[in-house]
Motif scaffolding. Structure first.
Motif, PDB file in Angstrom:
ATOM      1  N   GLY A 117      47.634 -31.306  10.928  1.00  0.00           N
ATOM      2  CA  GLY A 117      47.667 -30.077  10.128  1.00  0.00           C
ATOM      3  C   GLY A 117      46.732 -29.133  10.836  1.00  0.00           C
ATOM      4  O   GLY A 117      46.554 -27.952  10.247  1.00  0.00           O
ATOM      5  N   ARG A 118      45.700 -29.650  11.781  1.00  0.00           N
ATOM      6  CA  ARG A 118      44.614 -28.852  12.172  1.00  0.00           C
ATOM      7  C   ARG A 118      45.238 -27.998  13.424  1.00  0.00           C
ATOM      8  O   ARG A 118      46.421 -28.082  13.805  1.00  0.00           O
ATOM      9  N   SER A 119      44.362 -27.176  13.796  1.00  0.00           N
ATOM     10  CA  SER A 119      44.926 -26.200  14.683  1.00  0.00           C
ATOM     11  C   SER A 119      44.634 -26.830  16.140  1.00  0.00           C
ATOM     12  O   SER A 119      43.911 -27.703  16.366  1.00  0.00           O
ATOM     13  N   HIS A 120      45.689 -26.272  17.141  1.00  0.00           N
ATOM     14  CA  HIS A 120      45.807 -27.052  18.510  1.00  0.00           C
ATOM     15  C   HIS A 120      44.956 -26.071  19.302  1.00  0.00           C
ATOM     16  O   HIS A 120      45.092 -26.495  20.547  1.00  0.00           O
ATOM     17  N   ILE A 121      43.882 -25.175  19.063  1.00  0.00           N
ATOM     18  CA  ILE A 121      43.317 -24.513  19.917  1.00  0.00           C
ATOM     19  C   ILE A 121      42.143 -25.271  20.655  1.00  0.00           C
ATOM     20  O   ILE A 121      42.193 -24.982  21.849  1.00  0.00           O
ATOM     21  N   ALA A 122      41.780 -26.234  20.154  1.00  0.00           N
ATOM     22  CA  ALA A 122      40.718 -27.010  20.642  1.00  0.00           C
ATOM     23  C   ALA A 122      41.471 -27.817  21.854  1.00  0.00           C
ATOM     24  O   ALA A 122      40.848 -27.988  22.853  1.00  0.00           O
ATOM     25  N   GLU A 137      37.045 -24.988  15.155  1.00  0.00           N
ATOM     26  CA  GLU A 137      38.070 -25.656  16.037  1.00  0.00           C
ATOM     27  C   GLU A 137      38.010 -24.804  17.383  1.00  0.00           C
ATOM     28  O   GLU A 137      38.622 -25.544  17.989  1.00  0.00           O
ATOM     29  N   GLY A 138      37.648 -23.580  17.270  1.00  0.00           N
ATOM     30  CA  GLY A 138      37.629 -23.005  18.592  1.00  0.00           C
ATOM     31  C   GLY A 138      36.590 -21.909  18.528  1.00  0.00           C
ATOM     32  O   GLY A 138      36.563 -21.043  17.345  1.00  0.00           O
ATOM     33  N   VAL A 139      35.873 -21.316  19.497  1.00  0.00           N
ATOM     34  CA  VAL A 139      34.777 -20.375  19.625  1.00  0.00           C
ATOM     35  C   VAL A 139      35.735 -19.398  20.390  1.00  0.00           C
ATOM     36  O   VAL A 139      35.889 -19.518  21.789  1.00  0.00           O
ATOM     37  N   LEU A 140      35.930 -18.173  20.061  1.00  0.00           N
ATOM     38  CA  LEU A 140      36.599 -17.155  20.857  1.00  0.00           C
ATOM     39  C   LEU A 140      35.750 -16.280  21.791  1.00  0.00           C
ATOM     40  O   LEU A 140      34.458 -16.174  21.688  1.00  0.00           O
ATOM     41  N   GLU A 141      36.625 -15.480  22.753  1.00  0.00           N
ATOM     42  CA  GLU A 141      35.795 -14.758  23.648  1.00  0.00           C
ATOM     43  C   GLU A 141      34.918 -13.704  23.038  1.00  0.00           C
ATOM     44  O   GLU A 141      33.592 -13.335  23.527  1.00  0.00           O
ATOM     45  N   ASN A 142      35.376 -12.922  21.785  1.00  0.00           N
ATOM     46  CA  ASN A 142      34.792 -12.095  21.122  1.00  0.00           C
ATOM     47  C   ASN A 142      33.450 -12.706  20.268  1.00  0.00           C
ATOM     48  O   ASN A 142      32.953 -11.863  19.374  1.00  0.00           O
ATOM     49  N   GLY A 143      33.386 -13.632  20.195  1.00  0.00           N
ATOM     50  CA  GLY A 143      32.094 -14.428  19.377  1.00  0.00           C
ATOM     51  C   GLY A 143      32.682 -14.987  17.986  1.00  0.00           C
ATOM     52  O   GLY A 143      31.769 -15.586  17.430  1.00  0.00           O
ATOM     53  N   GLY A 144      33.931 -14.645  17.727  1.00  0.00           N
ATOM     54  CA  GLY A 144      34.329 -15.054  16.594  1.00  0.00           C
ATOM     55  C   GLY A 144      34.988 -16.501  16.635  1.00  0.00           C
ATOM     56  O   GLY A 144      34.823 -17.105  17.724  1.00  0.00           O
ATOM     57  N   ILE A 145      35.140 -17.069  15.378  1.00  0.00           N
ATOM     58  CA  ILE A 145      35.717 -18.650  15.262  1.00  0.00           C
ATOM     59  C   ILE A 145      37.086 -18.825  14.869  1.00  0.00           C
ATOM     60  O   ILE A 145      37.493 -18.050  13.839  1.00  0.00           O
ATOM     61  N   VAL A 146      37.691 -19.780  15.064  1.00  0.00           N
ATOM     62  CA  VAL A 146      38.656 -20.401  14.411  1.00  0.00           C
ATOM     63  C   VAL A 146      38.495 -21.452  13.726  1.00  0.00           C
ATOM     64  O   VAL A 146      38.104 -22.474  14.236  1.00  0.00           O
ATOM     65  N   ASN A 147      38.554 -21.748  12.375  1.00  0.00           N
ATOM     66  CA  ASN A 147      38.301 -22.997  11.643  1.00  0.00           C
ATOM     67  C   ASN A 147      38.841 -23.085  10.266  1.00  0.00           C
ATOM     68  O   ASN A 147      39.998 -22.394  10.294  1.00  0.00           O
ATOM     69  N   LYS A 148      38.820 -24.205   9.582  1.00  0.00           N
ATOM     70  CA  LYS A 148      39.431 -24.620   8.578  1.00  0.00           C
ATOM     71  C   LYS A 148      39.789 -23.167   7.462  1.00  0.00           C
ATOM     72  O   LYS A 148      38.782 -22.373   7.364  1.00  0.00           O
ATOM     73  N   MET A 195      61.531 -24.627  -7.837  1.00  0.00           N
ATOM     74  CA  MET A 195      61.768 -23.703  -8.682  1.00  0.00           C
ATOM     75  C   MET A 195      61.967 -22.083  -7.779  1.00  0.00           C
ATOM     76  O   MET A 195      62.234 -21.333  -8.303  1.00  0.00           O
ATOM     77  N   GLY A 196      62.199 -22.559  -6.545  1.00  0.00           N
ATOM     78  CA  GLY A 196      62.430 -21.198  -5.798  1.00  0.00           C
ATOM     79  C   GLY A 196      61.276 -20.538  -5.201  1.00  0.00           C
ATOM     80  O   GLY A 196      61.221 -19.305  -4.855  1.00  0.00           O
ATOM     81  N   VAL A 197      60.105 -20.962  -5.408  1.00  0.00           N
ATOM     82  CA  VAL A 197      58.861 -20.379  -5.207  1.00  0.00           C
ATOM     83  C   VAL A 197      58.478 -20.820  -3.824  1.00  0.00           C
ATOM     84  O   VAL A 197      58.387 -22.041  -3.096  1.00  0.00           O
ATOM     85  N   MET A 198      58.154 -19.855  -3.049  1.00  0.00           N
ATOM     86  CA  MET A 198      57.716 -20.031  -1.538  1.00  0.00           C
ATOM     87  C   MET A 198      56.109 -20.393  -1.323  1.00  0.00           C
ATOM     88  O   MET A 198      55.516 -19.980  -2.136  1.00  0.00           O
ATOM     89  N   VAL A 199      56.069 -21.550  -0.602  1.00  0.00           N
ATOM     90  CA  VAL A 199      54.510 -21.566  -0.451  1.00  0.00           C
ATOM     91  C   VAL A 199      54.374 -21.657   0.929  1.00  0.00           C
ATOM     92  O   VAL A 199      54.888 -22.261   1.725  1.00  0.00           O
ATOM     93  N   GLU A 200      53.130 -21.061   1.135  1.00  0.00           N
ATOM     94  CA  GLU A 200      52.703 -20.964   2.480  1.00  0.00           C
ATOM     95  C   GLU A 200      51.106 -21.498   2.692  1.00  0.00           C
ATOM     96  O   GLU A 200      50.237 -21.655   1.717  1.00  0.00           O
ATOM     97  N   ASN A 201      51.168 -22.363   3.928  1.00  0.00           N
ATOM     98  CA  ASN A 201      49.916 -23.172   3.891  1.00  0.00           C
ATOM     99  C   ASN A 201      49.294 -23.164   5.273  1.00  0.00           C
ATOM    100  O   ASN A 201      49.343 -24.181   6.118  1.00  0.00           O
ATOM    101  N   PRO A 202      48.736 -22.046   5.588  1.00  0.00           N
ATOM    102  CA  PRO A 202      48.056 -21.695   6.932  1.00  0.00           C
ATOM    103  C   PRO A 202      46.827 -22.908   7.062  1.00  0.00           C
ATOM    104  O   PRO A 202      46.018 -22.959   6.215  1.00  0.00           O
ATOM    105  N   PRO A 203      46.880 -23.471   8.257  1.00  0.00           N
ATOM    106  CA  PRO A 203      45.674 -24.460   8.393  1.00  0.00           C
ATOM    107  C   PRO A 203      44.208 -23.794   8.616  1.00  0.00           C
ATOM    108  O   PRO A 203      43.249 -24.612   8.263  1.00  0.00           O
ATOM    109  N   CYS A 204      44.263 -22.644   9.338  1.00  0.00           N
ATOM    110  CA  CYS A 204      43.079 -22.155   9.683  1.00  0.00           C
ATOM    111  C   CYS A 204      43.148 -20.753   9.694  1.00  0.00           C
ATOM    112  O   CYS A 204      44.064 -20.075   9.431  1.00  0.00           O
ATOM    113  N   ASP A 205      41.873 -20.192   9.785  1.00  0.00           N
ATOM    114  CA  ASP A 205      41.866 -18.667   9.725  1.00  0.00           C
ATOM    115  C   ASP A 205      40.732 -18.154  10.771  1.00  0.00           C
ATOM    116  O   ASP A 205      40.027 -19.127  11.390  1.00  0.00           O
TER     117      ASP A 205
END
Length: 390
Positions: A117-122, A255-266, A350-360
């Motif tokens: 379930g981790r990001s594949h950016i790395a 999990e990834g350090v981006l060109e603009n200095g931001g990061i992608v992580n859990k 119950m018909g409830v939608m569940v969203e589970n993004p691994p990273c932000d």
């Protein structure tokens, strides 16, 4: 001619009716067996966990906390492609490596069996960095045989260099933790763990760890740190702002350090950065330079597809002991007869939608400093380092 047309007109529906007539007892054909995993996927799994994709081990991949980081495992898998290759030109070898890289990425995007379930950016960063190195090496050594020999020799040393990178990061970052402080961290990061253990050799401090839903990565990290002698407290992810006024600094991995200095992580790191900035607490990121990625997102929607998230389960844990697992159920006996789990709330039924993004994505403005094997960097220095790497 008329007789021939009449015969043709009559024969067509007869053939159609016989073809469409269902058999009395139709026997469905069994589905074809899934194709065996390719050699590069088996190598990737083996490099990450020590188990192949065909292994019968019941331990999930994200339970394995090996010393090999994802980009390093990707590069070692590509080295296996080179060893098995029968290409006699650099163009042919590069094509094989591109196909192998794409196969690993596509598999990582469609299943949780490989990355948990981790990001594949790395993973993508490791593949891209290695392909760039292949091109650069061929420009320096046009002889194909000599070039392959140097690639294999340096590639085998890369894993050792990556392990040394964590020690260099720990050397950079441990001095930012002072005696008697409280550090807040999120999720499981090999680099952050190495840094904290290095600081604990000389100072007394405590760590607050966010639980790390849905895989309880933070709880597992707290168990590891406690066994190593570092005092830890686990809190719910939702309590990050509540405990922020008690901490002195925040240290997370990436999990990834981006060109603009931001990061992608859990998932939850972005909210943690916002809370830290609002409370005036320094927010540090510890990451290896091979996780630097040539991405420039402006918001969460700009991130590439992050793969398949793990399935979420919901239960009222606060009421679990009081009800003996009877949470939202009429009786445990009826639930067991249905083959369900005691106390589990199945929202999908119950018909409830569940969203589970691994990273932000956490923008650079929330990050104070980056601890890397290249030294302590500001977020604005990441783009310069990417130019040197690529």
């Amino acid at each position: 001619l008329i007789r021939h047309r009449a015969q043709t007109t009559i024969s067509i529906p007869q053939e159609t009716s016989s073809t469409m007539a269902p058999s009395a007892n139709p026997t469905p054909e069994p589905p074809p067996p899934p194709p065996p995993p390719s050699e590069v996927l088996q190598d990737l799994r083996l490099n990450l966990t020590g188990n192949s994709l065909q292994s019968t081990s019941t331990i999930p991949l994200n339970e394995h906390r090996t010393a090999v980081a994802l980009p390093v495992a990707a590069i070692k898998s590509l080295l296996g492609v080179i060893k098995r290759s029968r290409a006699n030109t650099m163009m042919g070898l590069q094509e094989e490596l591109r196909k192998a890289s794409q196969e690993m990425l596509e598999y990582a995007k469609t299943t949780t069996a490989l990355l948990g379930g981790r990001s594949h950016i790395a993973l993508a960063s490791g593949c891209e960095l290695f392909l760039k190195y292949i091109t650069r090496c061929f420009l320096e050594l046009p002889d194909f045989t000599s070039c392959i020999g140097q690639i294999l020799e340096r590639g085998e040393r890369f894993a050792e260099i990556s392990l040394a990178a964590r020690d260099r990061i720990a050397d950079c970052g441990h001095s930012f933790i002072l005696e008697g402080q409280t550090v807040l961290t999120h999720g499981w990061s090999r680099v952050v763990t190495t840094l904290l253990l290095r600081a604990a050799q000389r100072k007394q401090f405590s760590v607050i760890v966010l639980e790390g839903r849905p895989d309880a990565a933070g709880a597992k990290a707290a168990k590891f740190l406690t066994q190593a002698g570092v005092p830890c407290t686990v809190v719910l992810d939702a309590a990050m702002a509540y405990v922020m006024e008690r901490v002195d600094s925040v240290i997370v991995g990436a999990e990834g350090v981006l060109e603009n200095g931001g990061i992608v992580n859990k998932i939850g790191t972005y909210a943690l950065g916002i809370a830290a900035r609002d409370h005036g607490k320094p927010f540090y990121v510890a990451a290896e330079s091979y996780k630097f990625a040539r991405l420039y997102p402006l918001n969460q929607r700009d991130l590439p597809e992050l793969g398949v998230g793990t399935k979420l389960s919901f239960v009222d844990t606060a009421s679990w002991e009081a009800t003996g697992g009877l949470v939202g159920k009429e009786s445990l006996e009826e639930e067991e007869e249905k083959g369900g789990v005691k106390g589990l709330l199945n929202l999908e039924e119950m018909g409830v939608m569940v969203e589970n993004p691994p990273c932000d994505y956490t923008p650079a403005k929330y990050i104070t400093l980056l601890f890397t094997d290249l030294g302590t960097l500001t977020t604005s220095a990441v783009s310069d380092e990417l130019i040197r790497l690529y």
